[in-house]
Design a protein around this motif. Structure first.
Motif, mmCIF file in Angstrom:
data_model
loop_
_atom_site.group_PDB
_atom_site.id
_atom_site.type_symbol
_atom_site.label_atom_id
_atom_site.label_comp_id
_atom_site.label_asym_id
_atom_site.label_seq_id
_atom_site.Cartn_x
_atom_site.Cartn_y
_atom_site.Cartn_z
ATOM 1 N N SER A 39 -6.268 10.263 -13.089
ATOM 2 C CA SER A 39 -5.134 10.318 -14.017
ATOM 3 C C SER A 39 -4.381 11.622 -13.786
ATOM 4 O O SER A 39 -4.616 12.324 -12.789
ATOM 5 C CB SER A 39 -5.630 10.204 -15.462
ATOM 6 N N GLY A 40 -3.450 11.965 -14.700
ATOM 7 C CA GLY A 40 -2.651 13.183 -14.568
ATOM 8 C C GLY A 40 -2.590 13.963 -15.862
ATOM 9 O O GLY A 40 -2.572 13.387 -16.957
ATOM 10 N N ARG A 41 -2.601 15.296 -15.727
ATOM 11 C CA ARG A 41 -2.418 16.187 -16.879
ATOM 12 C C ARG A 41 -1.529 17.327 -16.427
ATOM 13 O O ARG A 41 -1.903 18.123 -15.551
ATOM 14 C CB ARG A 41 -3.760 16.703 -17.375
ATOM 15 N N VAL A 42 -0.328 17.424 -17.009
ATOM 16 C CA VAL A 42 0.660 18.429 -16.604
ATOM 17 C C VAL A 42 0.877 19.386 -17.757
ATOM 18 O O VAL A 42 0.720 19.034 -18.933
ATOM 19 C CB VAL A 42 1.987 17.770 -16.179
ATOM 20 N N LYS A 43 1.266 20.628 -17.413
ATOM 21 C CA LYS A 43 1.393 21.666 -18.436
ATOM 22 C C LYS A 43 2.419 22.712 -18.004
ATOM 23 O O LYS A 43 2.697 22.894 -16.813
ATOM 24 C CB LYS A 43 0.040 22.351 -18.666
ATOM 25 N N THR A 44 2.977 23.412 -18.998
ATOM 26 C CA THR A 44 3.931 24.493 -18.721
ATOM 27 C C THR A 44 3.280 25.862 -18.865
ATOM 28 O O THR A 44 3.980 26.868 -18.988
ATOM 29 C CB THR A 44 5.148 24.407 -19.663
ATOM 30 N N GLN A 45 1.984 25.935 -18.830
ATOM 31 C CA GLN A 45 1.267 27.202 -19.022
ATOM 32 C C GLN A 45 1.738 28.248 -18.020
ATOM 33 O O GLN A 45 1.788 28.015 -16.814
ATOM 34 C CB GLN A 45 -0.235 26.981 -18.861
ATOM 35 N N GLY A 46 2.135 29.411 -18.537
ATOM 36 C CA GLY A 46 2.614 30.493 -17.685
ATOM 37 C C GLY A 46 4.010 30.282 -17.153
ATOM 38 O O GLY A 46 4.539 31.151 -16.446
ATOM 39 N N LYS A 47 4.650 29.174 -17.506
ATOM 40 C CA LYS A 47 5.988 28.866 -17.005
ATOM 41 C C LYS A 47 7.004 28.729 -18.141
ATOM 42 O O LYS A 47 8.149 29.141 -18.006
ATOM 43 C CB LYS A 47 5.963 27.582 -16.176
ATOM 44 N N PHE A 48 6.566 28.130 -19.250
ATOM 45 C CA PHE A 48 7.415 28.051 -20.433
ATOM 46 C C PHE A 48 6.538 27.946 -21.672
ATOM 47 O O PHE A 48 5.584 27.159 -21.714
ATOM 48 C CB PHE A 48 8.350 26.839 -20.392
ATOM 49 N N GLY A 49 6.857 28.743 -22.656
ATOM 50 C CA GLY A 49 6.196 28.681 -23.946
ATOM 51 C C GLY A 49 7.172 29.133 -25.016
ATOM 52 O O GLY A 49 8.213 29.721 -24.718
ATOM 53 N N PHE A 50 6.876 28.858 -26.266
ATOM 54 C CA PHE A 50 7.779 29.265 -27.339
ATOM 55 C C PHE A 50 6.989 29.465 -28.613
ATOM 56 O O PHE A 50 5.866 28.961 -28.769
ATOM 57 C CB PHE A 50 8.891 28.231 -27.542
ATOM 58 N N THR A 51 7.590 30.204 -29.543
ATOM 59 C CA THR A 51 7.028 30.416 -30.876
ATOM 60 C C THR A 51 8.055 29.952 -31.899
ATOM 61 O O THR A 51 9.182 30.480 -31.919
ATOM 62 C CB THR A 51 6.711 31.902 -31.107
ATOM 63 N N TYR A 52 7.699 28.995 -32.707
ATOM 64 C CA TYR A 52 8.526 28.413 -33.757
ATOM 65 C C TYR A 52 9.699 27.611 -33.160
ATOM 66 O O TYR A 52 10.402 28.078 -32.273
ATOM 67 C CB TYR A 52 9.060 29.457 -34.738
#
Length: 704
Positions: A93-106
């Motif tokens: 299967s697949g699991r994709v993430k923006t870790q270390g590339k895009f994040g936000f607070t609120y």
């Protein structure tokens, strides 16, 4: 008493209204999105992958192995496809993430998705705290925007995992979406400092708002990143009636594949201030430049561009595509939103792209006052004839005393890495030391073991042109100077740990760029003439390793007609003129197969001619227009008698001219080359009865 009760009631009502207003946040600015408009692999700028089986099935006893193969994760037809596949009894299967590339607070995050069907599958759209690498889980906090297991048809849930409740968490809300696996729906979470609300198609169905917010109940004060995946089996996905051997492997035996499709992912935050981003430095006539501003719902956008720039697409939108012109200028956007007008402006500079065999960066005539700054010492900058005069006093060399010249527009030195600097000094203090550094638009400076030191320093009181190839200093990658955006030239004076305190004067004639260091020899210097028993002995310094020989010239006046009297082999440094007298003047010129070097300083038995005497006269002669298309004029004092006007190109080749004079209160000479000249730097030599001096002229056949 009744009045007091009324006031108290009014105060309570007001406070409640203010509290409600404080807790209501409108997330109306789109700060990030992926619309999955490409084909094939995901955009690596935003997305990374979790790979393999994880720790005991990612901690949930899941069966799948995650890959980054297109069969499991891909963009197709404007959508993200995550597909779980069973092959030879094993699930991928697949699991994709923006870790270390895009994040936000609120803010508000939206996933528009059609969920994966099949008993035993477990698709999820969720977020994890970026602090998972330092704090671990669940201290980092987890926000499950949407989880679905098809063993419970139509039931969609949201969940929060915190140190106070994780794993089989109690912080769960759910709603029914009967067509979740056959139709697209918008699954959203709104995260504020007060609560986290969960929606399906803008219908609120769950709110998490603990009464006490601390590290155990509310680890949601820092950035979270996005995750999308399909798990197979596991603690939540497995159907217990289909399990065997004590494993969480309860999956429909007929199921061999299932997919989740995501139309878009969007993140909104509260609009506070208009933003404007885009390239600050562009090439002339650059195509398809993108400028972006805040994306606001139900807003109108008006873009204003400099002359020569045109809108390709997106004129009334938050993202405009532009074809640039040839000039620097301002990009401005005006936004109408909810009855308010907002505007933002950014300056975009058009970089200069050199051309020709030699490209003049700065001629220091006129004196570019606004482009020069000094620091680390006391500097007096003034206009000398055709040059910048720098008088300085340095008391603390460790302060890096310097003159900083800022180019009007950044310049692209990729194909022109050689800087030529024409400098003169008498070095009366015997302490002059100079170095030239380049600085790019980001403020990075050339340096290291290789630096452009003006050494050996030629201090015979005539301009000497130094060349240096910066190509080895540019480098590539982070931290390196960008040769496409050179913005400043720094002249360090008596600088650094080994520098010397002192005062002196130097002159800058010009900065030029070349594709390569010239093959012409450097000029001879420090020519001196002394009486000898057999005539006049002439000595000089040899500053070149590539000359084939030297020519010696003689005249009866310092700036009269010089006649060649000798041709000497390479590496010669002395010559005796048997017919020389005390009244004779001499100069030396190196040569090789590429041509002749610049002439040396002028020497006589009485001493070295420095050229100071003609400075006053040179100030009174003006070349205009400069730059010129071809023809140009000389404005002259009325009593000045001109013997000859000659024009030379950068290779010291003379250009045929037709010169006509018009006498008056101020005389004018019209100078017309007999043919159209190539664009470039030329030297106009003006000979009077007593002297010869030179003016620089820039020919540009196609003026902007």
């Amino acid at each position: 008493m009744q009045k007091l009760s009324y006031l108290a009631l009014l105060l309570c009502f007001t406070l409640l209204c203010l509290q409600a207003a404080a807790q209501t946040t409108t997330y109306n600015e789109l700060i990030w999105s992926d619309e999955f408009e490409g084909e094939g692999a995901l955009n690596p700028t935003w997305w990374g992958y979790d790979l393999g089986n994880g720790d005991n099935g990612w901690g949930n006893r899941e069966l799948q192995s995650y890959t980054n193969q297109l069969a499991n994760v891909r963009q197709s037809d404007g959508k993200l496809v995550i597909e779980a596949l069973k092959q030879n009894g094993n699930w991928t299967s697949g699991r994709v993430k923006t870790q270390g590339k895009f994040g936000f607070t609120y803010g508000r995050v939206e996933f528009r998705a059609k969920l994966a069907p099949g008993v035993g599958t477990w698709p999820a759209l969720w977020m994890l705290g970026e602090s998972i690498t330092t704090k671990g889980w669940p201290a980092c906090g987890e926000i499950d925007v949407m989880e679905y297991v098809d063993r419970l048809p139509g039931k969609v849930q949201a969940a929060l995992h915190t140190p106070s409740s994780f794993g089989n968490t109690q912080n769960v809300g759910s709603t029914q979406v009967p067509d979740a696996t056959t139709a697209f729906h918008v699954y959203a979470a709104e995260w504020s400092p007060n609560d986290i609300k969960f929606y399906v198609d803008n219908t609120l169905y769950y709110t998490y708002a603990p009464a006490v917010k601390d590290a155990r109940t509310w680890p949601f004060t820092e950035d979270q990143f996005l995750i999308m995946n399909i798990a197979v089996g596991g603690n939540m996905g497995s159907e217990s009636t289909l399990e065997s051997n004590g494993l969480k492997n309860g999956i429909d035996p007929r199921l061999t594949s299932t997919r989740m499709e995501v139309d878009y992912v969007r993140v909104y935050q509260q609009f506070k201030e208009l933003t404007l981003t885009g390239p600050a430095i562009v090439r002339p006539a650059a195509q398809n430049l993108t400028f972006k501003t805040s994306r606001l719902a139900n807003a109108t956008y008006t873009w204003t561009l400099p002359s020569g720039a045109t809108v390709v697409s997106g004129g009334n939108s938050p993202e405009v595509v532009v074809n640039w012109g040839n000039r620097s200028g301002q990009v401005r956007v005006e936004v109408q939103h909810n009855g308010q007008t907002y505007s933002k402006t950014m300056t975009v500079k058009t970089k200069t792209v050199p051309s020709g065999t030699s490209f003049l960066l700065e001629g220091f005539s006129p004196f570019p006052t606004t482009q020069l700054t000094t620091s680390g010492g006391t500097f007096e900058l003034s206009q000398a004839p055709e040059a910048l005069k720098i008088k300085y006093q340095v008391t603390t060399p460790a302060n890096l005393p310097n003159v900083l010249y800022e180019l009007e527009n950044p310049i692209d030195m990729t194909g022109y890495p050689v800087l030529a600097a024409a400098v003169k000094t008498f070095n009366k203090s015997r302490k002059v030391s100079l170095r030239l550094d380049l600085m790019d638009a980001a403020g990075k400076v050339t340096g290291g073991n290789q630096v452009f030191s003006l050494a050996p320093l030629i201090d015979d009181g005539e301009f000497y042109t130094y060349y240096f190839n910066y190509q080895p200093l540019f480098g590539t990658g982070s931290g390196q100077v960008n040769p496409e955006e050179i913005s400043k030239i720094r002249l360090l004076v008596n600088y650094g740990f080994l520098g010397s305190a002192g005062q002196d004067t130097l002159w800058l004639d010009h900065f030029s760029l070349l594709p390569a260091v010239p093959t012409l020899p450097n000029r001879a210097s420090h020519v001196a003439a002394t009486l000898a028993a057999t005539g006049v002995k002439i000595d000089w310094q040899d500053n070149a390793a590539n000359e084939q020989g030297f020519k010696v010239f003689k005249a009866s006046q310092s700036h009269g007609d010089y006649t060649q009297i000798a041709s000497l082999p390479a590496n010669t440094r002395t010559f005796t003129d048997a017919a020389g007298t005390r009244e004779a003047f001499y100069k030396v010129q190196g040569f090789n197969a590429s041509g002749n070097a610049d002439f040396s300083n002028i020497a006589t038995v009485a001493g070295v001619i420095s050229g100071v005497r003609e400075e006053q006269l040179a100030r009174q002669v003006v070349v205009y227009p400069n730059p010129a298309a071809n023809r140009f004029f000389l404005r002259l004092p009325a009593n000045l008698k001109i013997k000859a006007v000659r024009l030379f190109n950068a290779s010291s080749q003379e250009v045929p001219l037709v010169v006509s004079f018009e006498r008056g209160e101020k005389s004018t000479a019209e100078v017309q080359p007999t043919s159209v000249l190539p664009s470039g730097l030329y030297l106009c030599q003006i000979e009077t009865e007593n002297t010869v001096f030179t003016k620089r002229l820039l020919i540009q056949n196609q003026l902007l």
